[in-house]
Every structure is written in C-alpha cells, then in structure tokens.
Design a protein around this motif. Structure first.
Motif, PDB file in Angstrom:
ATOM      1  N   ASP A 246      29.319  -1.936 -13.028  1.00 46.42           N
ATOM      2  CA  ASP A 246      27.998  -1.856 -13.664  1.00 46.42           C
ATOM      3  C   ASP A 246      27.964  -2.311 -15.109  1.00 46.42           C
ATOM      4  O   ASP A 246      26.878  -2.402 -15.706  1.00 46.42           O
ATOM      5  CB  ASP A 246      27.476  -0.414 -13.614  1.00 46.42           C
ATOM      6  N   GLY A 247      29.111  -2.555 -15.729  1.00 48.39           N
ATOM      7  CA  GLY A 247      29.085  -2.950 -17.133  1.00 48.39           C
ATOM      8  C   GLY A 247      30.476  -3.069 -17.698  1.00 48.39           C
ATOM      9  O   GLY A 247      31.474  -2.994 -16.961  1.00 48.39           O
ATOM     10  N   CYS A 248      30.523  -3.247 -18.996  1.00 47.62           N
ATOM     11  CA  CYS A 248      31.799  -3.485 -19.665  1.00 47.62           C
ATOM     12  C   CYS A 248      31.759  -2.758 -21.004  1.00 47.62           C
ATOM     13  O   CYS A 248      30.723  -2.724 -21.672  1.00 47.62           O
ATOM     14  CB  CYS A 248      31.944  -4.997 -19.890  1.00 47.62           C
ATOM     15  N   ILE A 249      32.869  -2.175 -21.387  1.00 44.81           N
ATOM     16  CA  ILE A 249      32.922  -1.539 -22.702  1.00 44.81           C
ATOM     17  C   ILE A 249      34.117  -2.098 -23.438  1.00 44.81           C
ATOM     18  O   ILE A 249      35.198  -2.265 -22.869  1.00 44.81           O
ATOM     19  CB  ILE A 249      32.957   0.003 -22.575  1.00 44.81           C
TER      20      ILE A 249
ATOM     21  N   TYR B 234      25.651  -7.968 -15.980  1.00 47.50           N
ATOM     22  CA  TYR B 234      24.959  -8.158 -17.268  1.00 47.50           C
ATOM     23  C   TYR B 234      24.926  -9.618 -17.726  1.00 47.50           C
ATOM     24  O   TYR B 234      24.657  -9.891 -18.896  1.00 47.50           O
ATOM     25  CB  TYR B 234      25.615  -7.288 -18.341  1.00 47.50           C
ATOM     26  N   ASP B 269      21.684  -4.760 -29.052  1.00 49.76           N
ATOM     27  CA  ASP B 269      21.332  -6.162 -29.267  1.00 49.76           C
ATOM     28  C   ASP B 269      21.371  -6.956 -27.976  1.00 49.76           C
ATOM     29  O   ASP B 269      21.600  -6.408 -26.895  1.00 49.76           O
ATOM     30  CB  ASP B 269      22.089  -6.813 -30.416  1.00 49.76           C
TER      31      ASP B 269
ATOM     32  N   LEU D 261      29.166  -0.919 -25.446  1.00 47.77           N
ATOM     33  CA  LEU D 261      28.895  -1.013 -24.009  1.00 47.77           C
ATOM     34  C   LEU D 261      27.937  -2.165 -23.743  1.00 47.77           C
ATOM     35  O   LEU D 261      26.941  -2.330 -24.432  1.00 47.77           O
ATOM     36  CB  LEU D 261      28.262   0.304 -23.551  1.00 47.77           C
ATOM     37  N   VAL D 262      28.269  -2.966 -22.748  1.00 47.39           N
ATOM     38  CA  VAL D 262      27.351  -4.009 -22.293  1.00 47.39           C
ATOM     39  C   VAL D 262      26.993  -3.705 -20.851  1.00 47.39           C
ATOM     40  O   VAL D 262      27.890  -3.647 -20.000  1.00 47.39           O
ATOM     41  CB  VAL D 262      28.007  -5.405 -22.345  1.00 47.39           C
ATOM     42  N   HIS D 263      25.746  -3.475 -20.596  1.00 49.76           N
ATOM     43  CA  HIS D 263      25.339  -3.350 -19.197  1.00 49.76           C
ATOM     44  C   HIS D 263      23.995  -4.048 -19.024  1.00 49.76           C
ATOM     45  O   HIS D 263      23.536  -4.762 -19.916  1.00 49.76           O
ATOM     46  CB  HIS D 263      25.344  -1.890 -18.733  1.00 49.76           C
ATOM     47  N   ARG D 267      23.284  -4.578 -24.909  1.00 50.30           N
ATOM     48  CA  ARG D 267      24.575  -4.328 -25.541  1.00 50.30           C
ATOM     49  C   ARG D 267      24.373  -3.198 -26.521  1.00 50.30           C
ATOM     50  O   ARG D 267      23.559  -3.322 -27.442  1.00 50.30           O
ATOM     51  CB  ARG D 267      24.984  -5.584 -26.310  1.00 50.30           C
TER      52      ARG D 267
END
Lengths: 334, 334, 334, 334
Positions: A246-249, B234, B269, D261-263, D267
C-alpha cells in the motif's frame, strides 16, 4: 516512604560503557549508578569521577559479589560477554549486554541458557529499535500503513575510521556492524530470515577484512531485504526504506541543524549527525530506561537474548555466503 | 538555400510510437514526421491526424521502399524489432528502436549484425540516460565528485497496472522492465556486469510472472549494485543512489508541483509524476534529437546496439538466477 | 472538413515576444503564427526564420490591416502597450498583452475602455497564475484546505542582472517586477487590497532606482501579505507561503534536476531554475493556450484587463508609500 | 580538593520554572538546584520532589536571605520580574530572568540599574539564540556566507491554545510572544531597529487582543525584516530566512522523526515538534549552562539586560504602530 533505587554497575569503561554510565548517573528514573568496573583502573576512575560514581573495580567479581547491586551493564569486549552473563546469572544479577551476546556462538548459547535458568532479565543492546525515526517506521508498519511489507533497504554506513576498532577486529564486519541491521530487519519485517547472500569488498586501506558489503536477505514471509554497509567520507549514514503493497516509507538522516544555505555554488545543508554518539544518544538512554522499567515491573525485555542470537546467526550465514560466494540457507547454520 | 529535412517514419502507433510521433511532428529540429505505420489502420490514422502526418501504412514494407524516408522509429511489439531492423538495414534506413533490441537473443544478434553490415545508425531507446536527474548523477560521477563508485542502488517501480501489458507478457519482468535498470547500471558505473543474483516474487494478482524483484549485480570494477523493481500503489518511483569513496549522490522523484501543505494531520507534498509519459517526456524528446543529430553529423549513436545487447544479456542472467536460485556469472550467458 | 486555424501575430520580438512566437509556431493547438512585427527588422527576421513564420513587419499597422489575422500578442515596450491595444480593438483583433497593460495609468484606462467597446478578448500576461506550483497553491486554497487564508508571503527575486533592463527603466520596480506579485496576491487571496506599505532600498550598483523591497498589503478580508523583491547571487527565487486557520502551504523552487550530493563539505543540491525562461516556460505556453481557447469558445479571459489595472494601481500605491514613507490606502489612488 | 557547586534557586514553579529546575537538577555542570520558591506551596513541593530539591519556599525572601545561594532563576509572572531582580541585586545574587525583563518599562529600567549597581550577572531568557538551527544561521552570517544581510523573515507561530495564557494576558502579543522575534532580529542582523510597522488581527475566538500579526522592521543598516506571528492548527512553526548580497539561508522546523510515508494519498512526513518544551529544550539547557559558566568565569552574560530592554522597546513601538496604524520611529519610544 522511601524510594527504592535499582543499583546498576557498568562493566567496561570504553565508548559504550561511558555512554551508559553517564545515563545511569542522572537520567534513568529509578536507577542509580552503583559502580564502574574496568580492567584498566585509570579508565574506570576517570569515568567514575565524571559520573560521580563512588566505587570502581578492576575485576567484575566484586560487583557480582555485592548483594546491593541488582543489575549490570556489560560493555566489555565482545569475546568476554558470554562469560560475564554466565557469572551475572549465577549471582542473580539482571544483565543489559552490548551486542553481540558473544563473539562465539557456543558461548552465546551457554549465556542464554544460564540467563534462562537463573530467571534474570537479559536485554541486548540493539539500540536502534529505540531511535525515534526507526521507531516511526516500525509504528507505521504496525499500523498497517504500508499494507504487507515486501521490500526493505537498510543503509548503514559508518564514518571512515583511521584505524580498525578492537571490536571490529574481534567480531568482523557482519557480527560487529551488520548485526544491527540484521536485528533491524527482523524487527521491521516481523519475519525470520530464511536465506542470506553477501557480497563484500575492501575499500579502506590496511584492512584485511571486508569493509563494504551488500547483504541480501529472504524472509519467511517472502519479503526481500538488502543491507548496504560502508565507510563514508561524510559521516554516519543511517537510513531505511520499506516498501509494501500500500505504500513506502523512507527516512532521512538526523542533522545537527535544519538551516539551508543557497548561494552561487549550490544549495547546501548540514551533514548527518556525525556518529553513533550523536545520532543514537536518545536511543541509548531509552533502551536503558526500558531495561530498568522491565526489571521493576517484571516485564519482558524489549530486546531478548533470542533476538541477540538470531541476529548473530544471520551474521554467521552472511560470513559463510561471503566466503563461499553462494546463497546460504539459515537451516545450514547450527 | 533550402533546409534539408530528415524524413522519419514511425512504425507502431502504441504508447511509445505515439510519444515519438508527437515529438517528430513539431519538436525535433531538422526532422519531419513522414509516415506512421501500424497493423491496425485506425490506430495509425488517429495518430496521423493528431500529428498532421500525411501518410499511413499498415505494412512497414511501403516505408522501407520509399527512398525519401531516411530513418524509422521502431515501436512495435518487442518480438518484431529484430526483423524490422534487418529490413530497415537492408533498405539503408537508420533505426531508432525501442528496447529491447528484440525479445529473442539470436534475433538480437542478427539485427545488430545487419545494422553493422549496412552501416546504418542504430540507436536503442534507453531514454533514462537522457533524463535530467539521471544525467546529473552521471555527470557528478564523470566529474569525479564521488571518487571511485562502489555501490549503486536503483529503485524502479511502476504504478500497479490493472492488467499485464502486452510487452510484459512477451518479454517478462527482466527483459521488459529491469532492462532499463541494467542499462542504467552499466551507464553509471561504466563497468561491465560479471555476476547476477535475482530474487523475485509475485505481488499482483492474476499474474503468473514475478512482478517484484531484487537483483544484485557485481561489476568488473568490484562495485556492487542492487535493483529494486516493484509495482506501487502511489505511482512511478524512479530513483538512484550511488555511493563512492568520496561521497554519495541520491535522487528524488520529479513531482508535478513543489507545494507542501502542513495541516493537523501532517505535512504533505505531491506524489511523483504518475508514469513514464509524465516523468520521462523530456528524455524521450532528447533521445530523438540525439538520434537525428547523430545521423546529420555522422556521429556515434548515444546508445548503441551493443548497449542493447549487453543489457539483454544481463536480463537473461537474471532470469536464469531467478529460476535456479543461484548467482549466475555473465560468462555462462551465450 | 478543414480545420480553422486562429492566425495570431506577435508584436515585439524581444525576450517575451520570442517565447510567445516559439509557442505559437508549434505548440498551441488551433493557432498559427501568422506574422512577427518589430521596429527592428533584423530582429523580426531572425525570429521569423527560427519560427518558420512567413511574414515580418516593422510597423504593426500592416498587421491590424490584415483581415486574416484575428489576434495579436503585444510584447513591445510597456509604454507602447495601451496604444497598440486601442489600435487592435479598433481593428477588431483580440489581444494578449504582456504586463503591465501600459506604464501610464490613463493610457491603461483608455485601452481597457477601447477593448470593452470593441468586444475583443483582452488577456494580460500574468503567467504565474498558470505555473503548476502556484496553481497547486491556488487549488488548495479553493478546496478549503487552509481554512480561511490569513497571511501570505511572496518571495519574488530575480537573478542579479549586469544592467538594468529597458522595461525596468520605463516602469520602475513596482510596476515592472512587483506587479506579478500584486496580481498573485489578488489571485490567491481572492480579496482586494485596501492598503499598501512599501520599504525599499538600493543594493545593485549604478541604479538610481530601488531594487530591493518589502511591500506589505492589507486586504478587504483582513488578511495581510508581504512581498519580498530582491536580486540574487544564486538565480531566480520564486516561492509563496499562505497561512490559514486550518493549515499552511509553502512552495519550493523548481530545480533542473533532483539529485543531491553528500560529501565531506556538506549536502548539496541543485540551484533553482535560472530565470523566467526556464522556470515559467510551461506557464507561458499555458496562458497562450488559454487565450486561444477563450477566443475559440467565446469565454472570459483567464486574466482580464481589470486584473491588469488592479495590479497596476497597487503598484502605484506602493510607489507612493515608498516615496512618502507612509502606508497608502487604495482609496487614495485615482 | 572539593568541587565548588554554584547553588541556584528557582523562583516560580510554572512551565518555565519547571524546565529550568529539571535542568539544574542534573544537567548543568557546576551547578546545584538549591531551592524552589512559588507562592503556591503545593506546586513548589511537587516540582521539588520531582527534582529532588531539598527546600521549598513560598516567599522569595528566604532565598535572598540565604548566603549559600548565589544565583536565582526568575520564572514568575512577567509583572513581578523587575522587583525580584531589584531584590536579588540587593542581596548580591546573580539573576537569570525569563523574558521580558518586566512588563513595565520603568520597572525594567529600575531593575537594570539595580543589577548594574550591584555588579551582579543578569541574563535574559532569549533561549532561541541557543537553538542549534538559529545558531547555525547566526554562524553563517558571522562567517560572511550571505555577504551583507538585506532582508530577514521570521516565522514564529504557536499552536492554537484553548485559552489565553496568563503571561499573554499580562504582557500582550508583542511583549509576550513577538519579543523573542525582536531579539532574534537584533541578534541575527546585528543592527538596531529604527522603525516599526505592525498590522494585526484577531483570529482566535474569545480574545480581545490581536493574535495574528505581521510586523515590519527597518534597521540602522538599511536592512528590512518581517515577523509573522500566528496561532496554528498544526503545532509550533519556528523558521527564519535571511537574504544577503551573496546568498540566502532558510530553516526548516525540527521534527520528532525523519520518516516519510508515500501512499496513494500523498507524501507525508512528521509535523514540527509540538511546542517550545519539545523544540527548544536543548536551548533552555544551553542558556542555563552559559549563565553558570559566565558566573564561574566572571564573563559577560550571553544575553544582557540591555538586550532585554531593547527588545521590549521594539515591542512598545509595535504596540503603538498597531494602535495608530502608522509606522513608528524608535526615537519616539521613551
């Protein structure tokens, strides 16, 4: 009513012992620095004076024999840890032990068994679990914000030293340095390593050992991790990226200030905090507080002896992979 | 004096052919879009109308037969590339070919040999070499700002598609997607790959093929690289980090805007530019301009057929490593 | 069916005329570059050749007399704008006019009246409204993400020039440079300015005029804005911050690449895009497309003559405040 | 040899007194927390217990009468500061005083005169001078990296409180909150303020006073500053930007962690540290250490009573400007 202080002795007055002694001297609620032991009496004395500790020893035996001391911090060379844990366990003292549990696998097993039999608390110094930034990553994963974690990248680079440290000389790259990353990988992915593949090389002069490495891990969950270890020209570089369904951190290094200069030659901001004493200071304090708290509340240590052993086994697999050039299954490691 | 325009035809009116046709229609100095060919006449017609191209063909043969056309852009399915290059070479047309040279290694060799014999220019569509950010990394390395490059990390993640694309179905993950990273690794490290190790898994549903992978490369220089391929929730995630003896360079994704909102729930952002059509648009234009420039000045193509073959061989090694679970030496690949 | 092209002439072949002519030549759907006029024939000819324009004029009269030309771009010196708008209106041509409407307030009024009477479209070149980053700020405000906007800060700094430009010499700092910020302030805050206070000084040598200024605005809504104008040693610096009851949005400069180098001397990334030709290129194209679109769809121009007049009045108030040292109410300005 | 400890008492056990007492209890080398005084005995007792202070007083008189106490920290309400400084001076105690010196200008003058006559050290609590990020900005300016400073922007926003604090109710916005910015402006620009212009408004409910303001300052050097004060929905927002002839330096807020976190929704990274107790903790410790150091080495306080008076005078000018709507010259202020 009088408060009951937990009296803690520090064994080993080197870099890590100094950090722990300072924290015990003033910043760990419920604990008191009871004594400092080091084979080098002058080193012990200097640290004791700084920390206003009233007692120094050159032999840990006197510490173990003192019934008023309930816990010890083991910060001596890595090949002495296991034996000290055994002696502490025999004396019924709780132990906070710097990583690794021991540089010898058999001694590691013996130490864990002794601690278990004695029922003492044994916490291993994987301090990075207490770093606010790594903790934020862990919390995000726990909260499910990434979905299912699939890929992990750890960047763990030290400043380039002028000489190889004594702990490195004893334990080697994987057991001295990468072990933190093996623990972090287990901590973040919450899955056990099944396979290890290590590529490494020598960048620093006068060092027979590899000092630069990429280690690839496979987990039971199917996830994959890479670990990047190196020695930099620009200070401590400690980052992580976790990618999930679901995402990236991803994280940035902590910096001493957040000012950014723009002039004709570019946009410049501060280098990372220089080394572990700066970057991880808060985490060293937090792990000691957690140790004292688990003793006083009879809880489970936040980082167990089994965590220490598991990371060391991955280090052993990495060493074998480096030597053989082949991926190594964890089932191949004793 | 009248200007001499290089007349270029586009073969294949899919996603990439569309991008190239648009650029040829108005933005490549010295070139004119002469014709569009596609087996699907209506697709060719729609693109021709948009680009004000006066001619469409459903068979590339008419293109090759036309002496006024000097060059072609091959953007058809990957298993047709090699044969088209052979036919173009036979007709003396210069070729800009989308990656891979061909999905078949033997056809790749034949195509390169034909181009060489005919003395035509053959440029392969490794567009990322023309992306301003990757170019800045390359320039920094060239200028010696990192010292000797030791470690490379490529992050190359696509948005998660609703269905597997036709090129992916033909070429597979390593030859369709990772091939860009294999080329970028060679481009940045300026050293040849000696060994490949690939771990991969399947994250997306309904896809027999692996879609998530970590590939580790070793180079002649001793340097090590990792490539991270995945499909995200994303958008497009395209970054690189190169670590050398003197420093480290790392990139951020390009974003559609540089505004950042801070409110009670966090600091937010913009996501990365969504996919290749947004992120790499400037690079697609730049590679075509370079192709036209090299024809007009009788120069060497910026990305050669050998570059195309070299990257495909690394992809083959990655496929074998994935299938065998072992590191694969490049010397084992035909 | 044949397409109907809107034929557009460009008056003035300086920096801005060049940008607009290039865009009309190839990138504005539905429009064609019909002619270029400049008092300097060689300048007109050079631009016409580059843009493949078939016609040049040294007097705008021939443009106005040509019934096949439906619209003009006015990019001549600011003290000629108003008269050209009047002539264009008289000839029934739509006008895209660079800012300001005119350097003379009376001429500005006359031009607006003429355009209104003639029913032509008149759009003013406040291109920053079309910049993706400023647009994202505007959208966030429109979407209510900041709550009620309370404070605005505009940073609008040019690279330090080697000489004062001709438009600056004619219009002065506030009407030449700050006028963009006055328009942006009105655009973002969606409220009219009620009071202006300007502090300014001279930083550049050999310049009688102020070149560095802080202008403070009060709005009908009660909101407050500051504008920071200066001339830098590091390129174009164009940022905004808006603070509201629910949050804050702030922007970064666009950069030519997103690579960041870390070495022993610091962490360095790219300077901002150097000047308006780089940073605002997409916005210049977008404003022309909007102009053509509003003509073809008989819509309202995105930036009206009234917008041009309103910003110029704020500039006049700033000039008076600078000269008197006192805050100036907008009601005091003609 | 025995160490000589500087015995320090804390007067006022509120938010700031608590911070100072905790630091004196364990973290200021050479100093000991001798006593805590507060008109509220239970508040004093609670703090004393936490800090292991052996003595509490409800009247500062007993502190002043004790010859073993050499210094006091004044952290009582702002309208009591001046009188306490006078009494401390009469008793020969050194004083660290929270800002402002006093909420009354005459009392401020009397207190400074008394301290001067008595020859005691008087340091004012402008802690932000000790914040690592503001310090980095100051150092860059000192080192000439910006050339001549021309423009300054201070962003100084508090989290939105549920109620107006008691110190705010006594001192008002400019003397309670903006005073930190007036001091920072003087500290960074190293020039005196000559003119002040203040615009302000009320955003928070149930507050007769202005809570949102833009204050513009002119300096002897010709430089110009703006100060942005507001109350946010997202925490403490403390930043600065300084522009000079050779460059610009700008800061980011400190954050509790550096994870991003990017989802699918964007961001996201961490909000700023929440308020002064988090953001400025290190600076509060550093200012106390500097105070003790200047006593022990008979040096000049890092922040003098004159610094306190100068900032308060600017606050008075801002208040007058806000009330009259006109710029106010510093020469008009007593």
């Amino acid at each position: 009513v009088t408060k009951e202080w937990l009296r803690v002795a520090v064994i080993g007055a080197g870099a890590m012992g100094t950090i722990h002694a300072r924290h015990l001297a003033s910043s760990v609620p419920g604990a008191r620095l009871a004594a400092i032991a080091d084979v080098d009496a002058s080193r012990a004395a200097a640290l004791a004076e700084e920390c206003e500790a009233s007692r120094i020893e050159t032999d840990a035996g006197a510490i173990f024999a003192d019934p008023s001391i309930e816990a010890v911090v083991v910060a001596s060379p890595p090949n002495t840890h296991g034996a000290l844990i055994e002696r502490a366990a025999a004396a019924g003292k709780h132990v906070f032990c710097e990583k690794p549990v021991d540089s010898d696998p058999d001694m590691t097993d013996r130490a864990l068994a002794a601690a278990s039999r004695a029922g003492i608390k044994l916490q291993i110094g994987f301090n990075r679990r207490f770093d606010p930034t790594f903790r934020a990553v862990h919390s995000a994963i726990e909260a499910g914000r990434l979905g299912r974690p699939l890929l992990l990248h750890l960047f763990s680079r030290d400043p380039r030293p002028t000489a190889v440290s004594s702990t490195r000389a004893i334990a080697g790259l994987f057991l001295d340095m990468t072990i933190h990353d093996f623990d972090m990988a287990r901590f973040l992915m919450q899955s056990e390593v099944t396979q290890v593949y290590a590529l490494a090389g020598t960048m620093m002069e006068n060092c027979g050992e590899p000092d630069t490495a990429i280690v690839t891990l496979r987990f039971t969950s199917g996830a994959i991790a890479t670990i990047d270890n190196a020695h930099t020209a620009y200070g401590y570089d400690q980052r992580v990226e976790v990618f999930g369904t679901d995402g990236c951190i991803a994280t940035e290094n902590e910096q001493p200030d957040r000012a950014r200069l723009v002039h004709a030659d570019g946009r410049i901001d501060a280098l990372p905090l220089y080394f572990f004493g700066e970057r991880y200071l808060a985490s060293y304090l937090a792990e000691l507080r957690a140790f004292v708290h688990c003793i006083q509340n009879d809880g489970e240590p936040a980082v167990t002896g089994q965590d220490g052993r598991a990371a060391a086994k991955v280090a052993a697999a990495a060493q074998r992979s480096y030597e053989t050039g082949q991926p190594v299954r964890m089932s191949e490691i004793g």
